[in-house]
Write a protein that holds these residues in place. Sequence first.
Motif, PDB file in Angstrom:
ATOM      1  N   ASN A   4       0.827  -1.216   0.000  1.00  0.00           N
ATOM      2  CA  ASN A   4       0.000   0.000   0.000  1.00  0.00           C
ATOM      3  C   ASN A   4       0.853   1.253   0.000  1.00  0.00           C
ATOM      4  N   TYR A   8       0.513   3.503  -3.314  1.00  0.00           N
ATOM      5  CA  TYR A   8      -0.147   4.802  -3.185  1.00  0.00           C
ATOM      6  C   TYR A   8       0.852   5.957  -3.107  1.00  0.00           C
ATOM      7  N   CYS A  42      -4.799   8.958  -2.274  1.00  0.00           N
ATOM      8  CA  CYS A  42      -3.562   8.177  -2.304  1.00  0.00           C
ATOM      9  C   CYS A  42      -2.812   8.320  -0.977  1.00  0.00           C
TER      10      CYS A  42
END
Length: 120
Positions: A4, A8, A42
């Motif tokens: 992640n 992101y 994000c």
Amino acid sequence: MTFNKVFYGIWAVLFALFAYWQINDPDPELWVSVYVVAIIFCLLGFKGIFPKIPLTVVVVVCLVGAALYWQGEVGSWVSQEVEQHNLSMKNDFMEESRESFGLLIISLVMLPGLIKAWKK
């Protein structure tokens, strides 16, 4: 570093570049704002935060917007992009195709977070 954070984090930087490149667009208020929203989500995803309803709204709005902006066939747009040797806009079709593609990218980038949010 988790997936992640990498995923992101990279997309936050890319969306910041996209927002910067929209400054000279005919309607920068709209497109810079769109990319700033993508950056915010994000950054939330980077921290592992996936708000279900707001993410759903963003993905749906981006998909609907992409469908509304989409004109013609992908092959026509791609061939025009390949033929030109600079990134200037030759016609409105190219501008709207790029905007449509940008909205589609945002929705696809937000989709993993949305899936994670709905699984909770």
